[in-house]
Scaffold this active site. Sequence first.
Site, PDB file in Angstrom:
ATOM      1  N   GLN A  26       0.797  -1.225   0.000  1.00 22.99           N
ATOM      2  CA  GLN A  26       0.000   0.000   0.000  1.00 22.99           C
ATOM      3  C   GLN A  26       0.834   1.280   0.000  1.00 22.99           C
ATOM      4  O   GLN A  26       0.324   2.340  -0.335  1.00 22.99           O
ATOM      5  CB  GLN A  26      -0.952  -0.008   1.198  1.00 22.99           C
ATOM      6  CG  GLN A  26      -1.982  -1.120   1.106  1.00 22.99           C
ATOM      7  CD  GLN A  26      -2.933  -1.136   2.292  1.00 22.99           C
ATOM      8  OE1 GLN A  26      -2.628  -1.729   3.327  1.00 22.99           O
ATOM      9  NE2 GLN A  26      -4.088  -0.510   2.153  1.00 22.99           N
ATOM     10  N   HIS A 124       1.035  -9.282   4.463  1.00 21.48           N
ATOM     11  CA  HIS A 124      -0.129  -8.399   4.313  1.00 21.48           C
ATOM     12  C   HIS A 124      -0.520  -8.437   2.827  1.00 21.48           C
ATOM     13  O   HIS A 124      -0.490  -7.432   2.131  1.00 21.48           O
ATOM     14  CB  HIS A 124       0.204  -6.983   4.798  1.00 21.48           C
ATOM     15  CG  HIS A 124      -0.998  -6.142   5.124  1.00 21.48           C
ATOM     16  ND1 HIS A 124      -1.186  -5.530   6.345  1.00 21.48           N
ATOM     17  CD2 HIS A 124      -2.078  -5.804   4.388  1.00 21.48           C
ATOM     18  CE1 HIS A 124      -2.320  -4.841   6.349  1.00 21.48           C
ATOM     19  NE2 HIS A 124      -2.892  -4.995   5.154  1.00 21.48           N
ATOM     20  N   ASN A 168      -1.757 -10.820   8.320  1.00 22.44           N
ATOM     21  CA  ASN A 168      -2.770  -9.805   8.497  1.00 22.44           C
ATOM     22  C   ASN A 168      -4.064 -10.302   7.869  1.00 22.44           C
ATOM     23  O   ASN A 168      -4.119 -10.542   6.662  1.00 22.44           O
ATOM     24  CB  ASN A 168      -2.369  -8.494   7.812  1.00 22.44           C
ATOM     25  CG  ASN A 168      -3.460  -7.441   7.941  1.00 22.44           C
ATOM     26  OD1 ASN A 168      -3.673  -6.896   9.020  1.00 22.44           O
ATOM     27  ND2 ASN A 168      -4.189  -7.168   6.859  1.00 22.44           N
ATOM     28  N   GLU A 169      -5.101 -10.495   8.684  1.00 22.22           N
ATOM     29  CA  GLU A 169      -6.453 -10.751   8.185  1.00 22.22           C
ATOM     30  C   GLU A 169      -6.552 -11.889   7.167  1.00 22.22           C
ATOM     31  O   GLU A 169      -6.874 -11.650   5.997  1.00 22.22           O
ATOM     32  CB  GLU A 169      -7.037  -9.481   7.571  1.00 22.22           C
ATOM     33  CG  GLU A 169      -6.989  -8.274   8.481  1.00 22.22           C
ATOM     34  CD  GLU A 169      -7.693  -7.054   7.887  1.00 22.22           C
ATOM     35  OE1 GLU A 169      -7.861  -6.991   6.667  1.00 22.22           O
ATOM     36  OE2 GLU A 169      -8.067  -6.165   8.659  1.00 22.22           O
ATOM     37  N   TYR A 297     -13.200  -2.056  12.049  1.00 26.46           N
ATOM     38  CA  TYR A 297     -13.660  -0.861  11.334  1.00 26.46           C
ATOM     39  C   TYR A 297     -15.142  -0.591  11.510  1.00 26.46           C
ATOM     40  O   TYR A 297     -15.558   0.528  11.713  1.00 26.46           O
ATOM     41  CB  TYR A 297     -13.330  -0.974   9.833  1.00 26.46           C
ATOM     42  CG  TYR A 297     -11.853  -0.880   9.570  1.00 26.46           C
ATOM     43  CD1 TYR A 297     -11.236   0.349   9.375  1.00 26.46           C
ATOM     44  CD2 TYR A 297     -11.049  -2.026   9.558  1.00 26.46           C
ATOM     45  CE1 TYR A 297      -9.872   0.446   9.172  1.00 26.46           C
ATOM     46  CE2 TYR A 297      -9.681  -1.936   9.356  1.00 26.46           C
ATOM     47  CZ  TYR A 297      -9.106  -0.705   9.166  1.00 26.46           C
ATOM     48  OH  TYR A 297      -7.751  -0.609   8.970  1.00 26.46           O
ATOM     49  N   GLU A 352      -5.363  -2.330  13.983  1.00 30.04           N
ATOM     50  CA  GLU A 352      -5.885  -1.362  13.008  1.00 30.04           C
ATOM     51  C   GLU A 352      -7.241  -0.859  13.465  1.00 30.04           C
ATOM     52  O   GLU A 352      -8.072  -1.644  13.943  1.00 30.04           O
ATOM     53  CB  GLU A 352      -6.099  -1.987  11.610  1.00 30.04           C
ATOM     54  CG  GLU A 352      -4.845  -2.268  10.843  1.00 30.04           C
ATOM     55  CD  GLU A 352      -5.130  -2.888   9.468  1.00 30.04           C
ATOM     56  OE1 GLU A 352      -6.208  -2.639   8.885  1.00 30.04           O
ATOM     57  OE2 GLU A 352      -4.268  -3.640   8.993  1.00 30.04           O
ATOM     58  N   TRP A 398      -5.041   3.092  11.848  1.00 25.50           N
ATOM     59  CA  TRP A 398      -4.883   2.838  10.408  1.00 25.50           C
ATOM     60  C   TRP A 398      -5.423   4.050   9.683  1.00 25.50           C
ATOM     61  O   TRP A 398      -6.595   4.313   9.763  1.00 25.50           O
ATOM     62  CB  TRP A 398      -5.648   1.587   9.945  1.00 25.50           C
ATOM     63  CG  TRP A 398      -5.387   1.374   8.484  1.00 25.50           C
ATOM     64  CD1 TRP A 398      -6.089   1.910   7.432  1.00 25.50           C
ATOM     65  CD2 TRP A 398      -4.295   0.639   7.919  1.00 25.50           C
ATOM     66  NE1 TRP A 398      -5.504   1.546   6.249  1.00 25.50           N
ATOM     67  CE2 TRP A 398      -4.406   0.775   6.520  1.00 25.50           C
ATOM     68  CE3 TRP A 398      -3.229  -0.101   8.454  1.00 25.50           C
ATOM     69  CZ2 TRP A 398      -3.491   0.180   5.637  1.00 25.50           C
ATOM     70  CZ3 TRP A 398      -2.332  -0.687   7.568  1.00 25.50           C
ATOM     71  CH2 TRP A 398      -2.475  -0.544   6.179  1.00 25.50           C
ATOM     72  N   GLU A 405      -5.574   1.877  -1.423  1.00 27.13           N
ATOM     73  CA  GLU A 405      -6.626   1.182  -0.676  1.00 27.13           C
ATOM     74  C   GLU A 405      -7.207   0.020  -1.517  1.00 27.13           C
ATOM     75  O   GLU A 405      -8.384  -0.018  -1.827  1.00 27.13           O
ATOM     76  CB  GLU A 405      -7.696   2.190  -0.229  1.00 27.13           C
ATOM     77  CG  GLU A 405      -8.891   1.626   0.527  1.00 27.13           C
ATOM     78  CD  GLU A 405      -8.575   0.688   1.699  1.00 27.13           C
ATOM     79  OE1 GLU A 405      -7.518   0.813   2.331  1.00 27.13           O
ATOM     80  OE2 GLU A 405      -9.430  -0.183   1.962  1.00 27.13           O
ATOM     81  N   TRP A 406      -6.327  -0.890  -1.920  1.00 26.42           N
ATOM     82  CA  TRP A 406      -6.726  -2.135  -2.579  1.00 26.42           C
ATOM     83  C   TRP A 406      -7.707  -1.895  -3.731  1.00 26.42           C
ATOM     84  O   TRP A 406      -7.420  -1.060  -4.579  1.00 26.42           O
ATOM     85  CB  TRP A 406      -7.263  -3.125  -1.533  1.00 26.42           C
ATOM     86  CG  TRP A 406      -6.285  -3.291  -0.386  1.00 26.42           C
ATOM     87  CD1 TRP A 406      -6.454  -2.881   0.913  1.00 26.42           C
ATOM     88  CD2 TRP A 406      -4.946  -3.855  -0.432  1.00 26.42           C
ATOM     89  NE1 TRP A 406      -5.332  -3.172   1.657  1.00 26.42           N
ATOM     90  CE2 TRP A 406      -4.401  -3.769   0.875  1.00 26.42           C
ATOM     91  CE3 TRP A 406      -4.170  -4.443  -1.445  1.00 26.42           C
ATOM     92  CZ2 TRP A 406      -3.115  -4.230   1.189  1.00 26.42           C
ATOM     93  CZ3 TRP A 406      -2.891  -4.907  -1.129  1.00 26.42           C
ATOM     94  CH2 TRP A 406      -2.388  -4.801   0.169  1.00 26.42           C
TER      95      TRP A 406
HETATM   96  C1  GBH Z   1      -7.917  -3.649   6.453  1.00 24.43           C
HETATM   97  O1  GBH Z   1      -8.851  -4.476   5.888  1.00 24.43           O
HETATM   98  C2  GBH Z   1      -6.575  -3.902   5.833  1.00 24.43           C
HETATM   99  O2  GBH Z   1      -5.729  -4.623   6.711  1.00 24.43           O
HETATM  100  C3  GBH Z   1      -5.865  -2.685   5.358  1.00 24.43           C
HETATM  101  O3  GBH Z   1      -4.833  -3.038   4.496  1.00 24.43           O
HETATM  102  C4  GBH Z   1      -6.863  -1.763   4.705  1.00 24.43           C
HETATM  103  O4  GBH Z   1      -6.250  -0.661   4.098  1.00 24.43           O
HETATM  104  C5  GBH Z   1      -7.820  -1.307   5.752  1.00 24.43           C
HETATM  105  O5  GBH Z   1      -8.389  -2.361   6.444  1.00 24.43           O
HETATM  106  C6  GBH Z   1      -8.958  -0.433   5.219  1.00 24.43           C
HETATM  107  O6  GBH Z   1      -9.770  -1.162   4.362  1.00 24.43           O
HETATM  108  O7  GBH Z   1     -18.563  -4.315   3.515  1.00 24.43           O
HETATM  109  O8  GBH Z   1     -19.505  -2.643   4.993  1.00 24.43           O
HETATM  110  O9  GBH Z   1     -19.515  -4.964   5.629  1.00 24.43           O
HETATM  111  C7  GBH Z   1     -10.129  -4.390   6.431  1.00 24.43           C
HETATM  112  C8  GBH Z   1     -11.076  -5.272   5.678  1.00 24.43           C
HETATM  113  C9  GBH Z   1     -13.021  -4.005   6.299  1.00 24.43           C
HETATM  114  C10 GBH Z   1     -13.200  -6.231   5.398  1.00 24.43           C
HETATM  115  C11 GBH Z   1     -14.469  -4.048   6.652  1.00 24.43           C
HETATM  116  C12 GBH Z   1     -14.636  -6.250   5.769  1.00 24.43           C
HETATM  117  C13 GBH Z   1     -16.604  -4.960   6.040  1.00 24.43           C
HETATM  118  C14 GBH Z   1     -17.249  -3.683   5.610  1.00 24.43           C
HETATM  119  N1  GBH Z   1     -12.426  -5.311   6.207  1.00 24.43           N
HETATM  120  N2  GBH Z   1     -15.177  -4.911   5.747  1.00 24.43           N
HETATM  121  S1  GBH Z   1     -18.821  -3.916   4.874  1.00 24.43           S
END
Ligand code: GBH
Length: 443
Positions: A26, A124, A168-169, A297, A352, A398, A405-406
């Site tokens: 990233q 990651h 990571n995840e 998040y 994060e 984070w 952002e992917w």
């Molecule tokens: C992280 O992924 C990553 O580790 C990081 O690299 C990335 O930049 C950051 O978060 C921000 O995205 O579709 O409304 O139900 C987090 C991935 C985020 C996956 C929340 C599931 C559910 C949101 N997760 N998502 S929703």
Amino acid sequence: MKIMLPADSKMHSKAFTFGVATASFQIEGAVASRLPCIWDTFCAIPEKIRDGSDGEQACEHVKLWREDVDLIESLGVDAYRLSISWPRVMNKDGSLNPQGVKFYTDLLDELNQRGIKTFVTLYHWDLPQHIEDNGGWLNRETAYLFADYADKITQAFGDRVYSYATFNEPFCSSYLGYEIGVHAPGLAKKAYGRQSAHYLLLAHGLAMKVLQKNSPNSLNGIVLNFTPCYSATDSAADVEAASKADQYFNQWYIKPLFDRCYPEIIYDFAVEDVPIIEDGDFDIIAQPIDFLGINFYTRAVYEADAVNGFSQVDMVDKPKTDIGWEIYPQAFTDLLTSLNALYPLPPIYITENGAAMDDKLVNGKVDDQDRVEYYNGHLNAVNNAIEQGVNVVGYFAWSLMDNFEWAEGYLKRFGIVYVDYQTQQRTLKASAYEYRDFISARK
Ligand code: GBH
């Protein structure tokens, strides 16, 4: 707006670790000086990345890393969480790439010199492409290649690292990457999602053994993401739907670490979707961990669905960040207390937490009050969990700075530092100043 916790909060103590986080693909750029990875390949497929971008420049961190260490130091944080790019440090023949290793040892040395604790994630999401070409995370062999990479890189790093996370995840790699295909490598089959999850967890267990042997003095563990699942109504059917979603998306990745099995939703699967599990795999997966990293998040709300068992309900009219994720800090407290009740958890680091906002640079400033409010609400949610007995010992925002952002490309900004991608100039946002002031006010 200020970030403020109750005066008696344990998070006001210097014993609590505050940091900022990033990930290799990233921010690094410099793709020519490493092997290709699955995200390079994925970005080249039309329509996969919303703005058609890739990781070629990103934040040019490989070039600007000294400046970025100054930036990290200027925030007054205790710790910095970064990830190692496997394709940067290893050659195709499985030997270390000295140039790539030097990049990280220089960076780690500099951080250590300034008294910033180093939290290193080994994976990651940037799998070397030649390994994907050999089946990637659908090939059991990849788990052993990962353990070998962990062995070589931890020997090379010696005692430079305060904490290692294997992955990571794994949810994102398996579900987003192999089950629904919105992340690299872009495969889409339920059976692929479940099988890759199993080999990722197996790789975690194999690598944990290596970490405890090669780096017994560092804090070693894994980082998992959680999106707590709530039911749309109190009806038995919706409550059941939320429980199934929770087993599928969340518990799947944590339960085997402690209970040596997958959640019972596995018995709902069609035969062809049940992953191949060898005898002894769960004993490998359930290695003791020194810490658990938790990324949070948002939450998700579910209702019963006759076809799929559960389906997500859009929370219209609820507050959301600019990436469309609901802002619901209570879910953070609920998550931490419920995990604490379910599992014998080691110390927890929030590895994060943050918000994507459509930040604008106006007269050299970014006034991201909505992000400050997000941090205030979520830090208080963590504090509430601590008060209810959960052993949270650290927190990472984070992200340090806006980055790739992917699948969203550069359109969504998660940084507390603004990045102008034309000039690569970094500008502290209001949230960075508030985070800094909050950290420096600790006793
Ligand atoms: C992280 O992924 C990553 O580790 C990081 O690299 C990335 O930049 C950051 O978060 C921000 O995205 O579709 O409304 O139900 C987090 C991935 C985020 C996956 C929340 C599931 C559910 C949101 N997760 N998502 S929703």
